[in-house]
Design a protein around this motif. Structure first.
Motif, PDB file in Angstrom:
ATOM      1  N   VAL A 123      -9.960  11.860   1.565  1.00  0.00           N
ATOM      2  CA  VAL A 123     -10.123  10.726   2.484  1.00  0.00           C
ATOM      3  C   VAL A 123      -9.693  11.079   3.909  1.00  0.00           C
ATOM      4  CG1 VAL A 123      -9.402   8.360   2.933  1.00  0.00           C
ATOM      5  CG2 VAL A 123      -9.823   9.101   0.592  1.00  0.00           C
TER       6      VAL A 123
ATOM      7  N   LEU B 266      -2.030   0.084  -6.843  1.00  0.00           N
ATOM      8  CA  LEU B 266      -2.230  -0.996  -5.872  1.00  0.00           C
ATOM      9  C   LEU B 266      -2.092  -2.350  -6.554  1.00  0.00           C
ATOM     10  CD1 LEU B 266      -5.264  -0.093  -3.573  1.00  0.00           C
ATOM     11  CD2 LEU B 266      -2.975  -0.726  -2.839  1.00  0.00           C
ATOM     12  N   LYS B 267      -2.649  -2.411  -7.744  1.00  0.00           N
ATOM     13  CA  LYS B 267      -2.582  -3.666  -8.496  1.00  0.00           C
ATOM     14  C   LYS B 267      -1.127  -3.999  -8.854  1.00  0.00           C
ATOM     15  CE  LYS B 267      -3.390  -5.284 -13.147  1.00  0.00           C
ATOM     16  NZ  LYS B 267      -2.041  -4.989 -13.573  1.00  0.00           N
TER      17      LYS B 267
ATOM     18  N   VAL C  50      -8.441   1.807   2.431  1.00  0.00           N
ATOM     19  CA  VAL C  50      -7.031   1.403   2.458  1.00  0.00           C
ATOM     20  C   VAL C  50      -6.160   2.639   2.633  1.00  0.00           C
ATOM     21  CG1 VAL C  50      -5.154   0.469   1.042  1.00  0.00           C
ATOM     22  CG2 VAL C  50      -7.379  -0.653   1.049  1.00  0.00           C
TER      23      VAL C  50
ATOM     24  N   PHE D 290       1.038 -12.622  -2.873  1.00  0.00           N
ATOM     25  CA  PHE D 290      -0.151 -12.823  -3.681  1.00  0.00           C
ATOM     26  C   PHE D 290       0.181 -13.454  -5.032  1.00  0.00           C
ATOM     27  CE2 PHE D 290      -3.916 -10.625  -1.851  1.00  0.00           C
ATOM     28  CZ  PHE D 290      -3.336 -10.339  -0.628  1.00  0.00           C
TER      29      PHE D 290
ATOM     30  N   VAL E 116       0.840  -1.199   0.000  1.00  0.00           N
ATOM     31  CA  VAL E 116       0.000   0.000   0.000  1.00  0.00           C
ATOM     32  C   VAL E 116       0.880   1.256   0.000  1.00  0.00           C
ATOM     33  CG1 VAL E 116      -1.805   1.298   1.184  1.00  0.00           C
ATOM     34  CG2 VAL E 116      -1.875  -1.201   1.169  1.00  0.00           C
TER      35      VAL E 116
ATOM     36  N   PHE F 148      -4.490   5.284  -8.383  1.00  0.00           N
ATOM     37  CA  PHE F 148      -4.149   4.614  -7.119  1.00  0.00           C
ATOM     38  C   PHE F 148      -4.552   3.137  -7.184  1.00  0.00           C
ATOM     39  CE2 PHE F 148      -5.274   3.689  -2.551  1.00  0.00           C
ATOM     40  CZ  PHE F 148      -3.953   3.565  -2.122  1.00  0.00           C
ATOM     41  N   ALA F 149      -5.723   2.871  -7.762  1.00  0.00           N
ATOM     42  CA  ALA F 149      -6.172   1.481  -7.895  1.00  0.00           C
ATOM     43  C   ALA F 149      -5.192   0.698  -8.770  1.00  0.00           C
ATOM     44  CB  ALA F 149      -7.571   1.450  -8.500  1.00  0.00           C
ATOM     45  N   ARG F 150      -4.734   1.348  -9.844  1.00  0.00           N
ATOM     46  CA  ARG F 150      -3.782   0.681 -10.746  1.00  0.00           C
ATOM     47  C   ARG F 150      -2.449   0.452 -10.011  1.00  0.00           C
ATOM     48  NH1 ARG F 150      -3.301   4.401 -14.947  1.00  0.00           N
ATOM     49  NH2 ARG F 150      -5.499   4.055 -15.319  1.00  0.00           N
TER      50      ARG F 150
ATOM     51  N   VAL G 289     -10.232  -4.805  -3.056  1.00  0.00           N
ATOM     52  CA  VAL G 289      -9.575  -3.500  -3.013  1.00  0.00           C
ATOM     53  C   VAL G 289      -9.116  -3.129  -4.419  1.00  0.00           C
ATOM     54  CG1 VAL G 289      -7.678  -2.172  -2.052  1.00  0.00           C
ATOM     55  CG2 VAL G 289      -8.811  -3.912  -0.680  1.00  0.00           C
ATOM     56  N   GLY G 290      -9.719  -2.120  -4.991  1.00  0.00           N
ATOM     57  CA  GLY G 290      -9.342  -1.689  -6.332  1.00  0.00           C
ATOM     58  C   GLY G 290      -9.997  -2.552  -7.408  1.00  0.00           C
ATOM     59  N   TYR G 291      -9.859  -2.129  -8.633  1.00  0.00           N
ATOM     60  CA  TYR G 291     -10.438  -2.886  -9.739  1.00  0.00           C
ATOM     61  C   TYR G 291      -9.620  -2.625 -10.997  1.00  0.00           C
ATOM     62  CZ  TYR G 291     -12.337   1.639 -11.080  1.00  0.00           C
ATOM     63  OH  TYR G 291     -12.455   2.955 -11.447  1.00  0.00           O
ATOM     64  N   ARG G 292      -9.830  -3.472 -11.969  1.00  0.00           N
ATOM     65  CA  ARG G 292      -9.213  -3.247 -13.272  1.00  0.00           C
ATOM     66  C   ARG G 292     -10.354  -3.142 -14.277  1.00  0.00           C
ATOM     67  NH1 ARG G 292      -4.475  -6.946 -15.943  1.00  0.00           N
ATOM     68  NH2 ARG G 292      -4.146  -5.697 -17.813  1.00  0.00           N
TER      69      ARG G 292
ATOM     70  N   ARG H  86      -8.048   8.373  -8.260  1.00  0.00           N
ATOM     71  CA  ARG H  86      -8.532   7.097  -7.703  1.00  0.00           C
ATOM     72  C   ARG H  86      -8.187   5.946  -8.652  1.00  0.00           C
ATOM     73  NH1 ARG H  86     -13.110  10.007  -5.065  1.00  0.00           N
ATOM     74  NH2 ARG H  86     -12.730   9.607  -2.866  1.00  0.00           N
TER      75      ARG H  86
ATOM     76  N   LEU I 171      -9.924  -6.338  -7.655  1.00  0.00           N
ATOM     77  CA  LEU I 171      -8.568  -6.808  -7.366  1.00  0.00           C
ATOM     78  C   LEU I 171      -8.384  -6.907  -5.863  1.00  0.00           C
ATOM     79  CD1 LEU I 171      -6.728  -4.378  -9.738  1.00  0.00           C
ATOM     80  CD2 LEU I 171      -6.899  -6.836 -10.086  1.00  0.00           C
ATOM     81  N   HIS I 172      -7.366  -7.607  -5.460  1.00  0.00           N
ATOM     82  CA  HIS I 172      -6.971  -7.635  -4.044  1.00  0.00           C
ATOM     83  C   HIS I 172      -8.148  -7.898  -3.124  1.00  0.00           C
ATOM     84  CE1 HIS I 172      -3.028  -6.350  -5.074  1.00  0.00           C
ATOM     85  NE2 HIS I 172      -3.441  -5.203  -5.571  1.00  0.00           N
ATOM     86  N   GLU I 173      -8.883  -8.888  -3.387  1.00  0.00           N
ATOM     87  CA  GLU I 173     -10.014  -9.245  -2.529  1.00  0.00           C
ATOM     88  C   GLU I 173     -10.920  -8.044  -2.316  1.00  0.00           C
ATOM     89  OE1 GLU I 173      -7.778 -10.646   0.795  1.00  0.00           O
ATOM     90  OE2 GLU I 173      -7.735 -12.679   0.042  1.00  0.00           O
TER      91      GLU I 173
ATOM     92  N   LYS J 187     -10.774   1.096  -1.668  1.00  0.00           N
ATOM     93  CA  LYS J 187      -9.426   1.663  -1.758  1.00  0.00           C
ATOM     94  C   LYS J 187      -9.326   2.943  -0.955  1.00  0.00           C
ATOM     95  CE  LYS J 187     -10.382   3.498  -6.379  1.00  0.00           C
ATOM     96  NZ  LYS J 187     -11.742   2.921  -6.436  1.00  0.00           N
ATOM     97  N   ASP J 188     -10.438   3.659  -0.792  1.00  0.00           N
ATOM     98  CA  ASP J 188     -10.434   4.840   0.070  1.00  0.00           C
ATOM     99  C   ASP J 188     -10.124   4.442   1.517  1.00  0.00           C
ATOM    100  OD1 ASP J 188     -10.948   6.525  -1.986  1.00  0.00           O
ATOM    101  OD2 ASP J 188     -12.861   7.285  -1.225  1.00  0.00           O
TER     102      ASP J 188
ATOM    103  N   ARG K 266       1.039  -5.224  -5.897  1.00  0.00           N
ATOM    104  CA  ARG K 266       0.484  -6.311  -5.086  1.00  0.00           C
ATOM    105  C   ARG K 266       1.614  -7.079  -4.408  1.00  0.00           C
ATOM    106  NH1 ARG K 266      -2.832  -9.663  -9.311  1.00  0.00           N
ATOM    107  NH2 ARG K 266      -3.546 -10.610  -7.399  1.00  0.00           N
TER     108      ARG K 266
END
Lengths: 193, 289
Positions: free
Chosen positions: A139, A174-175, B6, A182, A120, A170-172, B243-246, A167, B239-241, B3-4, A178
């Motif tokens: 946030v 995080l991916k 997190v 994992f 993270v 950040f999601a990307r 958390v986040g998405y693609r 957002r 993604l990540h159970e 994700k917020d 990982r």
């Protein structure tokens, strides 16, 4: 003539008292939020104390510009943001000693949960400073796009768009960040037993 | 966990953790010290000149002859701050170690902008105009640079006070090293895809005032079609159970279950909406997702 001068002096004192009262009210009302804003962005308690102090010194110098009501908090976030940026560039000013505040801030840092660097943190470091600040204002400070726009000095619409993009990034991130655990990998002989 | 959440959990402290800190000995002592600081009159404006930029109205009239050529003023005349360039589309100030760009044309000529950057020595900056919703009130600004020390930020200065007709303003590091790219929004042509997505339900957009997030796909499609708009789909694979998405883009309607939930609606262009859909339980993502 003397009476006139005396009258001016009295008026000045009254004005000063009014301004002190108004400033103190804003100070007490916003102190937790400004301290929180700075602590969340500053790794050193000494620096955090300096930045909080300088933010309010600037606010006191510019008390005539200090907005009324809730807008004062947003205005102070903007001041703190600039002080923090100057601090990071090595421009430091210290007009107060604030030894007690520094000591209190050290205790607060000591009480905060110990940080651990993981995927993270890696994701948070991977996004740009601007993205991270936008997400933080949303946030951590729980500001809506209109309030963020007031802090950053841009339009609400621009904030909505940038926040949306932040957002996604950040999601990307995080991916991409990982944790190694994992990633699928073949079991060793011992694990597969 | 979203994700917020997190992100939120990474805060060293939350404001609620600091409850009561405004009345501690440290807060009291600081306030006392602040009141001892000598107050000064209103801060001196750092810029040495305040020159109104030419308005677009003027440029459209006879004055265009006079203003046709942008003028460049040697920075030395203004020491460390002040106007160094002005044209129809942009006024540039030098402010310490940065240039401040004030954009005054909502649909500027890219060549003119490029020239402005070159005039102040930022030859390595490539200016790119990207299509955005014409209803977007402020231009979008984006920045990519190879120089890790470079900075671009929207300025907090009083854009319209400094330059008449200013639409947006941003600061750029003056001593920029290496190539960089600046993206600025321009109104999209009819049917042209927006480079920057925009929430279709915000004020001014095609579906302003409606609520799409949370509806089923079938419900959302009905609302979109009531607005005489076309629908395209994007699927959000978690993604990540959770958390986040693609995002999987350009998904055909045949792969979208009408009962799945819509997360949000964005404008694709002036006639189509992208519904971002969360696949339901048991849905299988395509290879690679």
């Amino acid at each position: 003539m003397i009476e006139t001068n005396q009258q001016h002096t009295d008026e000045d004192e009254v004005d000063e008292t009014d301004e002190q009262s108004r400033f103190e009210a804003v100070y007490r009302r916003t102190y937790e939020q400004i301290l929180g804003y700075v602590m969340r962005r500053c790794s050193s308690p000494e620096d955090a104390a300096d930045i909080v102090a300088e933010t309010y010194v600037i606010a006191w110098r510019r008390v005539s510009e200090l907005p009324q009501g809730d807008t004062a908090k947003l205005w102070l976030y903007g001041v703190a943001r600039r002080v923090l940026a100057n601090h990071r560039r090595g421009e430091r000013r210290r007009e107060t000693g604030h030894a007690e505040l520094t000591a209190e801030t050290r205790r607060r840092y000591a009480m905060a949960a110990p940080s651990r660097y993981d995927h993270v943190d890696q994701a948070m470091n991977a996004i740009s400073d601007d993205d991270r600040e936008l997400l933080a204002l949303s946030v951590w400070e729980e500001l809506d796009p209109g309030q963020i726009a007031a802090v950053l000095g841009c339009s609400r619409n621009a904030v909505r768009i940038r926040l949306h993009r932040a957002r996604k990034r950040f999601a990307r991130a995080l991916k991409d960040a990982r944790p190694a655990a994992f990633h699928p990998r073949p079991l060793t002989n011992e694990e597969s037993r | 966990m979203s994700k917020d959440q997190v992100f939120r959990e990474r805060a060293r402290v939350l404001d609620t953790d600091l409850s009561g800190s405004a009345t501690t000995a440290g807060a009291d002592a600081l306030l006392t010290e602040i009141f001892q600081v000598e107050r000064t009159p209103a801060p001196v404006v750092r810029r040495t000149r305040r020159v109104p930029a030419p308005s677009r109205l003027l440029l459209g009239l006879a004055a265009s002859v006079v203003l046709a050529g942008a003028f460049v003023v040697g920075p030395s005349l203004f020491k460390e701050s002040g106007q160094v360039y002005a044209s129809q589309a942009v006024t540039i100030d030098r402010d310490g170690d940065e240039y401040v760009f004030y954009i005054t044309d909502g649909d500027p000529d890219p060549a003119e902008l490029q020239k402005a950057f070159q005039k102040v020595g930022l030859d390595n900056v490539k200016v790119e105009l990207i299509p955005v919703s014409p209803r977007q009130r402020e231009p979008v600004v984006g920045w990519e640079a190879s120089d890790p020390g470079s900075r671009m930020s929207s300025t907090t200065s009083d854009c319209k006070v400094r330059v008449e007709g200013c639409l947006t303003a941003f600061n750029v590091t003056a001593d920029l090293k290496g190539p960089a790219k600046l993206q600025l929004g321009r109104p999209a042509k009819p049917g042209e895809k927006y480079a920057y997505p925009i929430d279709a339900t915000v004020s001014g957009e095609a579906m302003a005032g409606t609520t799409i997030g949370g509806l089923t796909v079938a419900e959302a499609v009905r609302v979109v079609r009531e607005h005489d708009l076309k629908v395209t789909y994007q699927l959000r694979w978690p993604l990540h159970e959770g958390v986040g998405y693609r995002a999987e883009e350009q998904v055909p309607a045949s792969r979208v279950d009408p009962g799945w939930k819509v997360a949000e609606a964005e404008s694709y262009n002036d006639g189509a909406i992208v519904l971002s859909v969360e696949p339901g339980p048991g849905a299988t993502p395509p290879p690679g997702y």
